[in-house]
Scaffold this active site. Structure first.
Site, mmCIF file in Angstrom:
data_model
loop_
_atom_site.group_PDB
_atom_site.id
_atom_site.type_symbol
_atom_site.label_atom_id
_atom_site.label_comp_id
_atom_site.label_asym_id
_atom_site.label_seq_id
_atom_site.Cartn_x
_atom_site.Cartn_y
_atom_site.Cartn_z
ATOM 1 C CG LEU A 125 -1.720 -1.271 1.499
ATOM 2 C CD1 LEU A 125 -2.611 -1.095 2.731
ATOM 3 C CD2 LEU A 125 -2.551 -1.653 0.279
ATOM 4 C CB VAL A 177 9.438 4.078 1.874
ATOM 5 C CG1 VAL A 177 9.501 2.765 2.676
ATOM 6 C CG2 VAL A 177 10.225 5.165 2.593
ATOM 7 N N GLY A 178 8.093 2.824 -0.655
ATOM 8 C CA GLY A 178 7.371 1.706 -1.253
ATOM 9 C C GLY A 178 8.068 1.127 -2.469
ATOM 10 C CB SER A 179 9.511 2.650 -5.509
ATOM 11 O OG SER A 179 10.290 3.659 -4.905
ATOM 12 N NE ARG A 206 -2.282 10.117 -1.854
ATOM 13 C CZ ARG A 206 -1.841 11.191 -1.217
ATOM 14 N NH1 ARG A 206 -1.544 12.284 -1.918
ATOM 15 N NH2 ARG A 206 -1.706 11.193 0.092
ATOM 16 C CE LYS A 251 7.521 10.303 11.052
ATOM 17 N NZ LYS A 251 7.757 9.666 9.737
ATOM 18 C CE LYS A 281 10.765 9.235 13.380
ATOM 19 N NZ LYS A 281 11.968 9.773 12.703
#
EC number: 1.1.1.3
Length: 432
Positions: free
Chosen positions: A11, A16-18, A47, A108, A208
């Site tokens: 998702l 980061v996702g790639s 999206r 976070k 955090k």
């Protein structure tokens, strides 16, 4: 024998996702050997599907704008959430947990805001919820707190958990840069966003800190419980004054047990720490967390706290763990809230303070200032005076430990003195 396959829904497909998708693909054989099953990307929720994502290496047919439908698919076993924010991430994670799918997240803000409810849902449905990447990027921190130190009694967690602010303060200390100049350089290097508010105002570090306190002290702590102060008011004069007393200014996340053990204090603010302290040497955009426990003593975790590759490293570590658990029919440690300690107000927190005053340079001024401190029960450790112009002086006062409430009252009293022209800065002193 054909190896089992676990299908993963991703998702979010930003930086980061790639990177997660890339590492899953390039290290597929190694990951399979470690897990005992193959990881296969089942779909990627984004999206908009029209963007050019060829560089990600993800097959175009895997992209979908229907994140809820992807989570609900029967052929999806595990979920990785890197959308960020509260919604729709919260609803998607809850949907996954309710359908018996373990979740790995780097969110976070969500874990700080709603970690208790999400852990409760994971426990209810017998699945894992892991979020190592939510606090300190590639640094293994949450799992040591949850597992390696589970048999110990943690008393304090003190850390630099935001690389942007650490870079800015390091530039101010090392090169004499002003705040605005250091921020601009951080933005040009990609350490700070175009809108750096979340970092420089302490929101990122506060989220955090809430997560760290919840785990370390087995009590639900949310971001609203955290006292927060950013670095926008830190001046070159503050940094120079810290240098003069052998200290350095850092934005610290501090989580600690009250002396009676019945409450916790959680705060984020700039503070002066001695240059001999291990955290003082953390440079640039790096993070470090200093843990104090009764049996283990002092333990420090250090490394890159942000960025696509470091964050993906932590996510994949969690993904390997939850996949192994899925194969073995077990779950890892869930939320631990048995202590249910209250969070005491900032006014009850006790620490040392560094206060700079612009005063008239004439007899009786120091006595009047000392009287205000004494009236509020704040003991003075050192006083340093510097005179640059006739009839004008700077007084720098460092106190012994005092409550924040007493210090606030002292500063208000100092401001009412006719001989005090300005309370130029007030900063806490830690680690001494």
């Amino acid at each position: 024998m054909r190896m089992n396959t676990l299908r993963v829904a991703l998702l979010g497909c930003g930086v980061v996702g790639s990177e997660v998708a890339r590492q899953m693909t390039e290290r597929s054989d190694d990951l399979s050997a470690r897990i005992g099953a193959r990881l296969e990307l089942a779909g990627v929720a984004v999206r908009r599907t029209g963007r050019d994502r060829a560089a990600s290496g993800i097959s175009p047919e895997l992209f979908t704008t229907d994140a809820a439908g992807l989570v609900e698919r029967d052929d999806v076993d595990l979920i990785v959430e890197v959308i960020g924010g509260i919604e729709p991430a919260r609803g998607l994670i809850l949907s996954a947990l309710e359908r018996g799918k373990s979740v790995v997240t780097a969110n976070k803000a969500l874990m700080a805001d709603d970690g208790y409810a999400l852990h409760t849902a994971a426990d209810k449905h017998g699945v894992d919820l892991y979020y190592e990447a939510a606090v300190a990027g590639a640094i293994p921190l949450l799992r040591p707190l949850r597992e390696s130190l589970a048999g110990d009694h943690i008393t304090r967690v003190l850390g630099i958990v935001n690389g942007t602010t650490n870079y800015i303060l390091d530039q101010m200390d090392s090169y004499g840069s002003g705040f605005a100049e250091a921020l601009e350089e951080a933005q040009s290097l990609g350490y700070a966003e175009a809108d750096p508010t979340a970092d420089i105002e302490g929101f990122d570090a506060a989220a955090k800190a809430a997560i760290l306190a919840s785990i370390a002290f087995h009590s639900p702590v949310t971001m609203s419980d955290v006292h927060r102060q950013g670095i926008t008011d830190v001046t070159s004069a503050d940094v120079a004054s810290a240098k003069a007393m052998g200290a350095v200014v850092k934005l610290l996340a501090i989580c600690e047990l009250a002396p009676d053990g019945d409450a916790v204090g959680v705060r984020v603010h700039p503070a002066m720490i001695p240059r001999t302290h291990p955290l003082a040497g953390v440079r640039g955009a790096y993070n470090a967390v200093f843990v104090e426990a009764e049996a283990a003593g002092q333990v420090m975790f250090y490394g890159p706290g942000a960025g696509g590759a470091p964050t993906a490293s932590a996510i994949l570590g969690d993904l390997v763990t939850v996949a192994r658990n899925r194969i073995g029919g077990v779950t890892g440690p869930g939320g631990s809230w048995y202590a249910d300690r209250r969070v005491h107000p900032m006014g009850q927190t006790s620490t040392r303070y560094h206060i700079s005053l612009d005063v008239d340079d004439r007899p009786g001024v120091l006595a009047a200032v000392a009287t205000v401190f004494a009236e509020h029960g704040v003991s003075i450790e050192t006083v340093r005076q510097r005179t640059e112009r006739p009839d004008d002086a700077e007084l720098v006062v460092v106190t012994h430990k005092a409550s924040d409430e007493a210090l606030t009252a002292t500063v208000a009293g100092l401001g009412r003195l006719d001989t005090v022209r300005d309370v130029m800065s007030v900063m806490r002193v830690e680690g001494g």
